[in-house]
Enzyme design. Structure first.
Site: not given
Ligand code: 3PG
Length: 221
Positions: A76, A52, A136, A48
């Site tokens: 995101t 960002r 999710k 995924e």
């Molecule tokens: C996401 O983008 O789904 C989460 O921020 C991932 O979370 P993590 O960095 O704590 O695994």
């Protein structure tokens, strides 16, 4: 019976097998293919790519084109524009942090699997009213972790969750042991700083460790 001609059903089948969705942040698209290969070699042909960074769509496109054995999606995703850009770049699925009905509608209209983020019963209801039953659960650990997810999932036996946010090797088993959990998402396999430092072997090894943990849970199946 699962309909494997449907992209969502096919993806759910794959996630049920892999049980982990590596969440990745790529600053430089030149890192995208070696990163995807590290995940693949570690045993997880899935990624995924989070929207960002300014180069997220480019990175996603590189993986889609150069690593066809890796099922790549976009994370995101906050806007319809990003969803469209992700699809155009080759995303096979979309993940959103919250329940954004305009993004969800776009994905449904374009037959692209979408996993919207939820963390309350009201949001689960909203997803169900859109006939979405794989969601999710975010942010998993700050919301209360596996015990909270177990409680919130109780009225929704038809829903499967992908807990994400604070998941790592220490708590992975607690989530995956819940019948309501399809797979877990997380960045711990390939933290942004490892990617920036091009520590792809480290990412492969961490992926192997995660896959080993899944195998132990599922009895090697
Ligand atoms: C996401 O983008 O789904 C989460 O921020 C991932 O979370 P993590 O960095 O704590 O695994």
């Amino acid at each position: 019976m699962p309909d494997t001609s449907d992209p969502m059903n096919e993806l759910v089948k794959q996630l049920r097998h892999w049980r982990i969705v590596p969440v990745i942040v790529i600053d430089d698209p030149r890192d995208a293919a070696p990163l995807a290969h590290a995940l693949l070699e570690g045993g997880l042909p899935c990624a995924e790519v989070t929207f960002r960074t300014p180069k997220a769509a480019d990175a996603l496109r590189v993986i889609a084109q150069e690593c066809p054995d890796v099922v790549v999606g976009a994370g995101t995703v906050l806007t319809v524009q990003q969803a469209a850009q992700a699809c155009e770049s080759g995303a096979r699925f979309i993940v959103t942090p919250g329940f954004n009905s305009t993004v969800v509608d776009y994905c449904i209209d374009h037959a692209i699997p979408v996993f919207p983020g939820v963390c309350t019963p009201t949001e689960v209801d909203a997803a169900l009213s859109n006939a979405l039953a794989v969601l999710k659960f975010f942010p998993a650990e700050p919301m209360g972790g596996a015990p909270f997810l177990k409680a919130i999932s109780a009225p929704y036996s038809m829903v499967k969750f992908i807990p994400t946010g604070g998941v790592n090797l220490n708590n992975l088993s607690a989530y995956l042991s819940l019948p309501c959990v399809l797979a877990c998402g997380g960045s711990w396999l390939a933290p942004r700083e490892w990617v920036r430092a091009r520590e792809f072997d480290r990412i492969r090894l961490e992926t192997e460790r995660a896959v080993q943990t899944v195998r132990q849970l599922t009895g090697g199946a």
